[in-house]
Design an enzyme around this catalytic site. Structure first.
Site, PDB file in Angstrom:
ATOM      1  N   PRO A  99      13.301  22.250 -18.838  1.00  0.00           N
ATOM      2  CA  PRO A  99      11.892  22.636 -18.687  1.00  0.00           C
ATOM      3  C   PRO A  99      10.961  21.562 -19.238  1.00  0.00           C
ATOM      4  CG  PRO A  99      12.796  23.637 -20.664  1.00  0.00           C
ATOM      5  CD  PRO A  99      13.896  22.771 -20.083  1.00  0.00           C
TER       6      PRO A  99
ATOM      7  N   ALA B 106       8.348  14.191  -6.414  1.00  0.00           N
ATOM      8  CA  ALA B 106       8.413  15.033  -7.614  1.00  0.00           C
ATOM      9  C   ALA B 106       7.935  14.206  -8.793  1.00  0.00           C
ATOM     10  CB  ALA B 106       9.840  15.506  -7.857  1.00  0.00           C
TER      11      ALA B 106
ATOM     12  N   THR C 169      11.031   9.938 -12.445  1.00  0.00           N
ATOM     13  CA  THR C 169      10.328   9.055 -13.378  1.00  0.00           C
ATOM     14  C   THR C 169       9.642   7.841 -12.740  1.00  0.00           C
ATOM     15  OG1 THR C 169      12.543   8.200 -13.791  1.00  0.00           O
ATOM     16  CG2 THR C 169      11.575   9.598 -15.494  1.00  0.00           C
TER      17      THR C 169
ATOM     18  N   ALA D 186       2.695   2.788  -5.298  1.00  0.00           N
ATOM     19  CA  ALA D 186       2.413   1.831  -6.375  1.00  0.00           C
ATOM     20  C   ALA D 186       1.114   1.085  -6.110  1.00  0.00           C
ATOM     21  CB  ALA D 186       3.570   0.849  -6.531  1.00  0.00           C
TER      22      ALA D 186
ATOM     23  N   LYS E 132       5.226  22.236 -10.640  1.00  0.00           N
ATOM     24  CA  LYS E 132       6.625  22.052 -11.039  1.00  0.00           C
ATOM     25  C   LYS E 132       6.737  22.324 -12.535  1.00  0.00           C
ATOM     26  CE  LYS E 132       9.974  18.322 -11.651  1.00  0.00           C
ATOM     27  NZ  LYS E 132      10.273  16.895 -11.468  1.00  0.00           N
TER      28      LYS E 132
ATOM     29  N   LEU F 186       8.510  -0.349  -6.945  1.00  0.00           N
ATOM     30  CA  LEU F 186       9.898  -0.674  -6.622  1.00  0.00           C
ATOM     31  C   LEU F 186      10.177  -2.168  -6.728  1.00  0.00           C
ATOM     32  CD1 LEU F 186      10.221   1.731  -3.543  1.00  0.00           C
ATOM     33  CD2 LEU F 186      11.088   2.118  -5.865  1.00  0.00           C
TER      34      LEU F 186
ATOM     35  N   GLY G 184       0.811  -1.224   0.000  1.00  0.00           N
ATOM     36  CA  GLY G 184       0.000   0.000   0.000  1.00  0.00           C
ATOM     37  C   GLY G 184       0.836   1.262   0.000  1.00  0.00           C
TER      38      GLY G 184
ATOM     39  N   VAL H 277       9.032   8.223   0.187  1.00  0.00           N
ATOM     40  CA  VAL H 277       9.568   9.282  -0.678  1.00  0.00           C
ATOM     41  C   VAL H 277       8.858   9.164  -2.032  1.00  0.00           C
ATOM     42  CG1 VAL H 277      11.834   9.816   0.297  1.00  0.00           C
ATOM     43  CG2 VAL H 277      11.522   7.738  -1.030  1.00  0.00           C
TER      44      VAL H 277
HETATM   45  C1  LIG Z   1      15.356   8.027  -2.345  1.00  0.00           C
HETATM   46  C2  LIG Z   1      14.173   7.924  -3.263  1.00  0.00           C
HETATM   47  C3  LIG Z   1      13.615   9.076  -3.804  1.00  0.00           C
HETATM   48  C4  LIG Z   1      12.532   8.982  -4.692  1.00  0.00           C
HETATM   49  N1  LIG Z   1      12.017  10.102  -5.265  1.00  0.00           N
HETATM   50  C5  LIG Z   1      11.069   9.989  -6.222  1.00  0.00           C
HETATM   51  C6  LIG Z   1      10.550  11.121  -6.892  1.00  0.00           C
HETATM   52  O1  LIG Z   1      10.911  12.260  -6.610  1.00  0.00           O
HETATM   53  N2  LIG Z   1       9.612  10.927  -7.848  1.00  0.00           N
HETATM   54  C7  LIG Z   1       9.164   9.684  -8.177  1.00  0.00           C
HETATM   55  O2  LIG Z   1       8.341   9.554  -9.093  1.00  0.00           O
HETATM   56  N3  LIG Z   1       9.589   8.603  -7.507  1.00  0.00           N
HETATM   57  C8  LIG Z   1      10.536   8.718  -6.563  1.00  0.00           C
HETATM   58  N4  LIG Z   1      10.966   7.605  -5.906  1.00  0.00           N
HETATM   59  C9  LIG Z   1      10.340   6.325  -6.154  1.00  0.00           C
HETATM   60  C10 LIG Z   1       9.026   6.244  -5.372  1.00  0.00           C
HETATM   61  O3  LIG Z   1       9.262   6.528  -4.017  1.00  0.00           O
HETATM   62  C11 LIG Z   1       8.424   4.860  -5.504  1.00  0.00           C
HETATM   63  O4  LIG Z   1       8.389   4.506  -6.862  1.00  0.00           O
HETATM   64  C12 LIG Z   1       7.015   4.847  -4.977  1.00  0.00           C
HETATM   65  O5  LIG Z   1       6.954   5.372  -3.687  1.00  0.00           O
HETATM   66  C13 LIG Z   1       6.432   3.464  -5.003  1.00  0.00           C
HETATM   67  O6  LIG Z   1       6.930   2.677  -3.974  1.00  0.00           O
HETATM   68  P1  LIG Z   1       6.226   1.271  -3.765  1.00  0.00           P
HETATM   69  O7  LIG Z   1       4.784   1.505  -3.523  1.00  0.00           O
HETATM   70  O8  LIG Z   1       6.642   0.385  -4.872  1.00  0.00           O
HETATM   71  O9  LIG Z   1       6.941   0.711  -2.447  1.00  0.00           O
HETATM   72  P2  LIG Z   1       6.728   1.082  -0.898  1.00  0.00           P
HETATM   73  O10 LIG Z   1       6.371   2.497  -0.687  1.00  0.00           O
HETATM   74  O11 LIG Z   1       7.946   0.562  -0.197  1.00  0.00           O
HETATM   75  O12 LIG Z   1       5.482   0.215  -0.450  1.00  0.00           O
HETATM   76  C14 LIG Z   1       5.597  -1.164  -0.205  1.00  0.00           C
HETATM   77  C15 LIG Z   1       4.309  -1.648   0.455  1.00  0.00           C
HETATM   78  O13 LIG Z   1       4.371  -3.054   0.597  1.00  0.00           O
HETATM   79  C16 LIG Z   1       3.965  -3.412   1.904  1.00  0.00           C
HETATM   80  N5  LIG Z   1       4.587  -4.683   2.277  1.00  0.00           N
HETATM   81  C17 LIG Z   1       5.867  -5.081   2.102  1.00  0.00           C
HETATM   82  N6  LIG Z   1       6.054  -6.307   2.621  1.00  0.00           N
HETATM   83  C18 LIG Z   1       4.838  -6.704   3.108  1.00  0.00           C
HETATM   84  C19 LIG Z   1       4.361  -7.865   3.790  1.00  0.00           C
HETATM   85  N7  LIG Z   1       5.164  -8.898   4.086  1.00  0.00           N
HETATM   86  N8  LIG Z   1       3.062  -7.889   4.152  1.00  0.00           N
HETATM   87  C20 LIG Z   1       2.211  -6.852   3.876  1.00  0.00           C
HETATM   88  N9  LIG Z   1       2.604  -5.746   3.252  1.00  0.00           N
HETATM   89  C21 LIG Z   1       3.899  -5.669   2.887  1.00  0.00           C
HETATM   90  C22 LIG Z   1       4.428  -2.233   2.756  1.00  0.00           C
HETATM   91  O14 LIG Z   1       3.746  -2.182   3.984  1.00  0.00           O
HETATM   92  C23 LIG Z   1       4.073  -1.072   1.838  1.00  0.00           C
HETATM   93  O15 LIG Z   1       2.716  -0.748   2.006  1.00  0.00           O
HETATM   94  C24 LIG Z   1      12.009   7.701  -4.996  1.00  0.00           C
HETATM   95  C25 LIG Z   1      12.541   6.562  -4.403  1.00  0.00           C
HETATM   96  C26 LIG Z   1      13.614   6.654  -3.551  1.00  0.00           C
HETATM   97  C27 LIG Z   1      14.183   5.418  -2.935  1.00  0.00           C
END
Ligand SMILES: Cc1cc2nc3c(=O)[nH]c(=O)nc-3n(C[C@H](O)[C@H](O)[C@H](O)COP(=O)(O)OP(=O)(O)OC[C@H]3O[C@@H](n4cnc5c(N)ncnc54)[C@H](O)[C@@H]3O)c2cc1C
Length: 505
Positions: free
Chosen positions: A101, A55, A349, A20, A83, A338, A17, A52
């Site tokens: 830009p 942007a 991106t 993504a 932005k 991720l 949650g 995080v």
């Molecule tokens: C340093 C950094 C800076 C970034 N800056 C940008 C930006 O400026 N612009 C941009 O577009 N993107 C950016 N990103 C990427 C962006 O943060 C991610 O693409 C986005 O937040 C999606 O993350 P996610 O949902 O895949 O993973 P997460 O946010 O890690 O979510 C994972 C989910 O899985 C759940 N989960 C995991 N294991 C289990 C389990 N065993 N049981 C139940 N639930 C579980 C967690 O509880 C959580 O809800 C950045 C990333 C990083 C690392």
């Protein structure tokens, strides 16, 4: 003949949650009939999200529009700001900066790209900057903003924009949206995953409280760990860290100070770069670095030294590995976010790549037997997307003249993918950029970064060369004047936000 009803996906289970997971849930809840396809999302508060991702690029506007999200309501709920692009500081040389830009540079003439004419005038005016011909850039440098006008004759039609926002508030906003449209959220930590003994398809996930959730299609949005795609299905990861050697980030928010800037700033540092992202209530900051060239203490110090205001807490460290899965779709599981791959946020991106993962999934939405050809198509489309973004990001590192640290010496002299070599050569030798079908970054983007990083073409287009120089100079002066005047007349970004979408903080 078999009944097609028997081969329908009836239940989708989203694991995770973060942005993504909730982006996927929101899109599925809006676009699939809830009566025909049930959607569940499992997340664990104890594990949390990466927190995080603040942007974005203009494509997010399409995502919101598809979901029917009201822009002002969205910005208020997420402390969002506008932005207009990214300022890159110290990337080509120490002390130099340029602006990438979102809108265009100038106007093409006689079907020839604008930069060709600009290059002709540059010889007689070495101080001339390409970005003086971009309204987004000119407005950003004056801290101004307004929405684009529809009339193509108005210079204000050239505005293209995206958002900055609070990532946690964004996930919460989408959660409300998805739950209202029938997505069932299940809190708990997944402890085991059951697979079909014959075909390896995932059948269910079981939580620490004993609840078992079955599904036909699973979406792995579990973050870097890749609970399903990596830990269960063992799909290998393509590692691109030899081209993009940064592997760690430290992030901290700080108090806002000064005007509300309508752009992201990226400042290259000794072994990576620092971001600054202004939202309504605070400024997000982070230091991205290569742990082979910079230790955690030095990175922390670089981050804190670069803050505009008082830090709001302790910097948080995040490790990552640049690359993507060899297959995003495996059996009955699709990795989005991720878990599917990561490219550092230099061009913001990641949320876009999530959007692409979702839209391609919807356009290829499978039957329950998960046809191999559908999976192949999805995997090849997503791989191409990742590779194109990868090349664009590598360009920023490779096209540097910096030789002040071992990190920059590595980047300047490293080998790069052939796909980038070809583009680079075409631009350097002939001043041309071609955009491949469905490619994210426009000609303007490639040209902004090539020229911003001092990759200047050796030749000018023959048609542009045949136009009288004074005529070109007159056209360019008139464009530059119109842009400067339009930027001057816009409200400040702060005033615009206060009127249009104040978050109340
Ligand atoms: C340093 C950094 C800076 C970034 N800056 C940008 C930006 O400026 N612009 C941009 O577009 N993107 C950016 N990103 C990427 C962006 O943060 C991610 O693409 C986005 O937040 C999606 O993350 P996610 O949902 O895949 O993973 P997460 O946010 O890690 O979510 C994972 C989910 O899985 C759940 N989960 C995991 N294991 C289990 C389990 N065993 N049981 C139940 N639930 C579980 C967690 O509880 C959580 O809800 C950045 C990333 C990083 C690392």
């Amino acid at each position: 003949m078999a009944n097609p009803e028997d081969n329908q996906v009836r239940k989708v289970v989203i694991v995770g949650g973060g942005s993504a997971g909730w982006m996927t849930a929101a899109a599925l809840s809006s676009l699939l009939s809830p009566r025909a396809v049930e959607t569940a999302l499992v997340e664990s508060d104890a594990i949390g999200t990466v927190g995080v991702g603040e942007a974005t690029i203009p494509d997010i506007i399409n995502f919101n529009a598809l979901l029917g999200i009201d822009e002002a309501e969205f910005l208020k709920a997420t402390n969002g700001t506008f932005k207009l692009g990214i300022e890159f500081v110290n990337w080509s040389r120490l002390g130099e900066s340029y602006f990438h830009p979102f809108g265009t540079h100038g106007a093409d003439m006689q079907g020839i790209d604008f930069h060709q004419f600009w290059m002709r005038t540059k010889a007689g005016d070495p101080q001339s900057r390409l970005e003086d011909y971009s309204l987004c850039s000119a407005a950003a440098m004056k801290d101004k903003f307004c929405l684009p006008q529809n009339d193509p004759r108005s210079v204000l039609s050239q505005i293209r924009y995206a958002y900055h926002f609070d990532a946690t508030a964004y996930a919460r906003f989408l959660r409300d949206y998805a739950e209202k449209r029938g997505v069932k959220r299940q809190e708990g930590k997944i402890e085991s995953v059951a697979q079909n003994a014959e075909n390896g398809f995932i059948e269910s996930v079981t939580l620490d409280n004993g609840t078992t959730i079955e599904g036909d299609l699973f979406i792995d949005c579990s973050g870097f760990r890749g609970l399903l795609q990596e830990e269960t299905l063992d799909v290998p990861y393509r590692d691109w860290s030899h081209w993009l050697p940064c592997d760690t980030a430290q992030a901290v928010a700080c108090e806002r100070s000064g005007p509300l800037l309508p752009y992201t700033r990226s400042t290259a540092t000794e072994a990576g770069w620092r971001w600054r992202i202004p939202t309504q209530h605070r400024t997000g900051n982070g230091q991205i670095y290569s742990s082979a060239y910079m230790d955690d203490d030095a990175a922390r110090q670089s981050l804190l030294d670069g803050l505009d205001g008082k830090p709001l807490g302790e910097p948080r460290k995040i490790k990552f590995r640049t690359g993507c899965r060899e297959r995003f779709w495996e059996k009955n599981c699709v990795a989005i976010g991720l878990s599917g791959g990561f490219l550092e946020p230099l061009e913001s991106t990641s949320l876009y790549l999530i959007q692409e993962g979702i839209s391609k999934l919807i356009s290829l939405f499978p039957t329950a037997d998960m046809p191999a050809i559908v999976q192949q198509q999805y995997n090849s489309l997503l791989t191409k997307k990742f590779e194109q973004v990868r090349d664009f990001i590598i360009l920023h590192y490779k096209a540097t003249e910096r030789d002040d640290s071992p990190f920059w010496n590595y980047c300047r002299t490293m080998d790069v993918p052939d796909s980038l070599k070809e583009r680079w050569e075409l631009f350097e030798q002939a001043g041309r950029v071609f955009r491949f079908e469905d490619e994210l970054f426009s000609k303007t983007s490639w040209i902004a970064v090539f020229i911003g990083q001092n990759i200047i073409p050796r030749t000018v287009d023959p048609i542009a060369s045949s136009v009288e120089l004074p005529a070109i100079e007159r056209s360019l002066a008139s464009m530059k004047g119109a842009i400067a005047q339009a930027a001057e007349r816009m409200p400040t970004h702060e005033a615009f936000i206060r009127r249009y979408a104040p978050s109340g903080i």
